[in-house]
Design an enzyme around this catalytic site. Structure first.
Site, PDB file in Angstrom:
ATOM      1  N   GLU A  37       0.882  -1.166   0.000  1.00 10.16           N
ATOM      2  CA  GLU A  37       0.000   0.000   0.000  1.00 10.16           C
ATOM      3  C   GLU A  37       0.913   1.207   0.000  1.00 10.16           C
ATOM      4  OE1 GLU A  37      -1.489   3.195   0.700  1.00 10.16           O
ATOM      5  OE2 GLU A  37      -1.729   2.594   2.780  1.00 10.16           O
TER       6      GLU A  37
ATOM      7  N   CYS B 216      -1.983   8.826   2.858  1.00 10.37           N
ATOM      8  CA  CYS B 216      -1.913   8.380   1.470  1.00 10.37           C
ATOM      9  C   CYS B 216      -3.214   8.676   0.737  1.00 10.37           C
ATOM     10  CB  CYS B 216      -1.574   6.899   1.401  1.00 10.37           C
ATOM     11  SG  CYS B 216      -2.641   5.859   2.411  1.00 10.37           S
TER      12      CYS B 216
END
Length: 455
Positions: free
Chosen positions: A228, A262
């Site tokens: 990720e 993110c």
């Protein structure tokens, strides 16, 4: 020696001794031994442990939250919310998880039958960042413990206090020694751990560079890896949108965690018909954000995680301006100690600038004007990342286009993007591969075994 520095003051909080090679070997032995037993424990008992871990987090909520605020600078309010989210994840997997592990039958046209069953694979190494020091870890840990795996955590060096508390919570809940262990190590020790036969798989949340390095190491060892990585999420506003609501949520979507997420909305792509009106509303709200002491309940945004991170963002802003972008306001360090940076807005960023391939991990938004939906989608996809996205429109046809055509792992419609324990989380392109959370996160690190049965 690893150091914890309070980014709000620049003062050292604590030091943490690093594990040497012998210490790492001992931890790996414990993880392997714990797995040999834990994999045989009934799933109901494993689920019960998750509930007890949630209880431990609940009982220590203030302590956990304060440590996150002191070590990486998020506001105390948001740190409490992060702990609450972890509690929800442990509860979710404790309740819904066992059903995700049930076997299923497959009829065979040739006669006989086959059964698909899910089995654990072993110790999983997690390489995790500092921005959500608990939540990022729990996304891997809760499903790992549920399915019968054990966990090894290589956390960011600046949040070792948080890492130690997480290990303490598992032990306080009655988890066996070796079930989940923190490894206070630096990045140069990771490759050897990945290569070790006692480690079954790797998961990483972090930068693109770190993802490439870990993926290469895992590939050499032929081990499963989930990545990720970064994102530069678009936040698209069309003429039919509720502009007040969009502008309000755009601020939160950009400055949450001081812009260090993110899935922060980093590129605001606004239809030309409402560009000026949105800019006015968005600017007013961004300038009204109170930046300051993260322990103060009135603070809207704390410091960045470190002086180095603040300086990285300042360098990116200088690069953007050199390429032709305009900094309307903000993006300025505050006087005095602390890694503070005020919220800001960049406009006129050239789409062909190398800067467009970077992620601004700080509270500065980029604003783009789009002539129509086709151009909005082109701008959204004109980057190497594909993590999340948020679109604002009341037009059903436009909603369908965005969901179909935006190259991302997640799209939120008329709301800012956020993660939830029940829903799969992850991206495409340079934002990584694999999924966390929900039933998909459970199955990433399991052996999907097919069993054939004759008469």
């Amino acid at each position: 020696m690893l150091r914890s520095i309070n980014p709000a003051t620049g003062e050292q909080i604590a030091t943490h001794a690093e594990l040497d090679a012998a210490g790492i070997a001992t931890k790996l032995d414990r993880a392997a031994a714990a797995f040999d037993h834990w994999r045989t424990v009934d799933v109901a008992e494993r689920a019960a442990l998750l509930d007890r871990i949630a209880d431990a987090y609940e009982a220590n909520k203030d302590r956990l939250a304060r440590m996150a605020t002191l070590e990486m600078g998020k506001t105390l309010k948001s740190a409490v919310a992060e702990v609450d989210k972890c509690i929800a994840a442990f509860r979710y997997y404790a309740k819904a998880g066992p059903a995700m592990l049930e076997s299923s039958a497959i009829p065979l046209a040739s006669g006989g039958s086959a059964t698909v069953t899910w089995l654990p694979i072993g110790p999983v190494l997690a390489v995790m960042p500092w921005n959500f020091p608990y939540w990022q870890v729990v996304r891997f840990l809760a499903p790992a413990l549920l399915v019968g795996n054990t966990g090894l955590l290589k956390h960011a060096s600046n949040v070792q206090g948080c890492a130690a508390l997480m290990e303490e919570m598992v032990l306080a809940a009655g988890g066996a020694e070796g079930l989940f262990q923190n490894l206070p190590i630096r990045s140069d020790a990771v490759a050897a751990i990945i290569a070790d036969d006692r480690v079954a798989a790797v998961t990483l949340t972090g930068s693109e560079g770190a993802g490439k390095a870990v993926a290469e190491q895992a590939g050499r060892a032929l081990k499963k890896v989930v990545l990720e990585l970064g994102g530069s999420d678009p936040f698209i506003v069309m003429p039919s949108a509720d502009l007040d609501k969009a502008a309000e949520q755009a601020v939160t979507a950009r400055i949450q965690n001081s812009g260090q997420s993110c899935i922060c909305a980093k590129r605001m792509i606004v239809h030309a018909a409402v560009y000026d009106a949105f800019l006015e509303k968005f600017s007013a709200r961004m300038q009204a954000v109170k930046t300051g002491d993260p322990l103060d309940p009135a603070t809207g945004m704390g410091p960045l995680s470190s002086a180095e991170q603040r300086d990285t963002v300042l360098g990116q802003l200088a690069e953007a301006e050199k390429a032709g972008a305009k900094l309307l306001f903000g993006g300025e360090p505050l006087p005095g100690p602390g890694a503070y940076l005020t919220p800001g807005i960049l406009t006129d960023v050239p789409l062909d600038s190398p800067f467009m391939e970077e992620e601004i991990f700080g509270p500065v938004a980029m604003l783009f004007r789009a002539a129509d939906i086709d151009e909005a989608i082109r701008i959204a996809n004109a980057i190497p990342f594909g993590l999340g996205s948020s679109v604002w429109t009341q037009d059903e046809g436009e909603k369908a286009r965005f969901v179909r055509d935006i190259a991302a792992g997640m799209t939120a419609v008329n709301q800012m993007l956020a993660s939830a324990p029940e829903a799969p989380f992850g991206g495409i392109k340079r934002s990584g591969h694999g999924r966390e959370l929900g039933p998909y996160g459970v199955h990433e690190f399991m052996n999907l075994k097919t069993v054939y049965s004759g008469a």
